[in-house]
Design an enzyme around this catalytic site. Structure first.
Site: not given
Length: 448
Positions: A280-282
């Site tokens: 997942l994106d940060m």
């Protein structure tokens, strides 16, 4: 909450302790004042098995609450008793300043017949009890997985939106056992809690219970560094917090990540160096799956390649989509590639770009309140991605070829106010279990 560690080995220790209590070879001792009701209500017996620096097994045990302890005069238990995080003496001292006035107000309330005055007295008492509770909470701090110590106040600011947690938070077995482990450089690998006492409507003697959502659910994810939604010997499903990397980046400042924490917490159980099966994106929060074994990792990768993994996200868009004529349900196909001159941004390219297919359902329109107090209209939307492209949902939202309406808090394709997070959450995932092939579904509600 889901038990973060394997339970069967620690369960045997709990049953040994209960057996010794029943045989009266060990006893429960009261270390402070306790009401007759609480004395007869039973307690949780907790046990934890851990490894020290030289790979020896260390056995720990404790009981719930802070006014009781186990006395083992004959040294019949092979292990260490873990004392409360805060002693009854310190708690009594913290309560002492307001205690007399609270009792005086209670007597006055009971004797008062004037409704308005009675309500005013109750407000005065509530203010004092809140002050006292805050003083007690200020005494609690916990050693965490990474060697750092976090106060209960600091943890509550993250997990309970700064509100005071319930009375007794930190007095359950699990936080005591984990605090002791991490304070003494022990690595837990099995932990269990069993109820001991008279049966009630909610608890049966001898039965195993998960750490409670009400109290432990607020502090264990911060102590562990992970919020575990599910775990077996093959996979672990966690709720990734916004602002934390999925996997380590380049450089020591980007080492902290879900994957790094997972390998640290489950050091003996993880067989592979890169256990994350997806990312997942940060700035995105939500469900993330990791594998303990090579076989599970390989099976999960194949499931993704076959399209056997279905995911659902929820986002808040900065505006009202209906005003743009967007239907409540639909699906689009967009084409994006990396902007090599502005990494990690992605840009529209219908010639060289990769196809991104996204299904959506508009859930409603609501008022969003930013950290600075400003209020704006926002659209809550469900996204079902049928491909897994980089920044796919952020681009579907913000790019002019998509909705032209960024997700609130998007630092790359929109605007992020101070203290704001990206309002995108991976809410649900369905996939065939890598060991059994049975379809499993995990869901985690969005925190916004």
């Amino acid at each position: 909450m889901f038990p973060p560690f394997e339970e069967s080995l620690a369960l045997k220790e709990c049953r040994k302790i209960i057996s010794l209590l029943n045989e009266k070879r060990i006893t429960l001792e009261y270390t402070g004042k306790i009401s007759p009701e609480r004395a007869s209500s039973g307690i949780m017996i907790g046990a934890c098995l851990s490894k020290n620096d030289i790979d020896e097994t260390v056995r720990l045990y404790t009981v719930s609450g802070n006014a009781r302890r186990i006395v083992d005069a004959e040294n019949t238990i092979d292990g260490f008793f873990v004392e409360p995080i805060v002693s009854t003496e310190k708690i009594t001292g913290a309560l002492a300043e307001n205690d007399e006035e609270i009792h005086r107000l209670t007597d006055e309330i009971n004797a008062c017949e004037d409704v308005l005055k009675k309500n005013e007295l109750k407000k005065q008492r509530e203010k004092l009890t809140t002050e006292s509770l805050a003083k007690v909470h200020d005494l609690y701090s916990f050693h965490c997985f990474n060697g750092k110590v976090k106060s209960l106040k600091e943890i509550s600011a993250v997990t309970n939106r700064g509100k005071l947690p319930p009375t007794g938070t930190g007095d359950c077995c699990a936080p005591k056992l984990l605090d002791y482990c991490y304070a003494n450089r022990l690595m837990p690998f099995s932990m269990c809690e069993v109820f001991y006492g008279n049966d009630s409507e909610t608890k049966k003697s001898g039965q195993v219970y998960d750490p409670c959502d009400e109290r432990c659910g607020l502090i264990l994810p911060e102590i562990l560094g992970l919020e575990v939604l599910y775990r077996d010997s093959h996979i672990c499903v966690v709720n990734k917090q916004s602002g934390l990397l999925s996997v380590p980046g380049r450089g020591p400042e980007k080492e902290d990540s879900i994957e790094k924490r997972f390998r640290l917490i489950y050091a003996d159980a993880v067989e592979i160096k890169q256990p994350a099966v997806h990312r997942l994106d940060m700035e995105t929060s939500g469900i993330m799956v990791l594998a303990f074994t090579k076989e599970a990792h390989r099976a999960m990768n194949m499931a993704f390649e076959r399209g056997d993994v279905q995911k659902e996200y929820v986002a808040l868009l900065d505006g009202v989509l209906a005003r743009k004529g967007v239907p409540r349900h639909g699906q689009n196909e967009l084409y994006f590639r990396l902007d090599v001159n502005n990494r990690p941004h992605q840009i529209w390219d219908d010639v060289n770009g990769k196809k991104a297919i996204t299904e959506w359902n508009i859930l409603g329109v609501e008022k969003y309140v930013a950290p600075d107090g400003t209020r704006t209209d926002a659209t809550r939307i469900q996204y079902i991605p049928h491909t897994g492209r980089t920044h796919q949902l952020r681009l579907v939202s913000a790019d002019s070829h998509g909705f032209g309406m960024p997700i609130i808090g998007d630092t790359l394709y929109g605007h992020c106010k101070p203290g704001e997070r990206l309002m995108l959450h991976a809410k649900k995932i369905t996939f065939p279990h890598p060991a059994t092939g049975e379809k499993v579904t995990f869901e985690c509600k969005e925190p916004f």
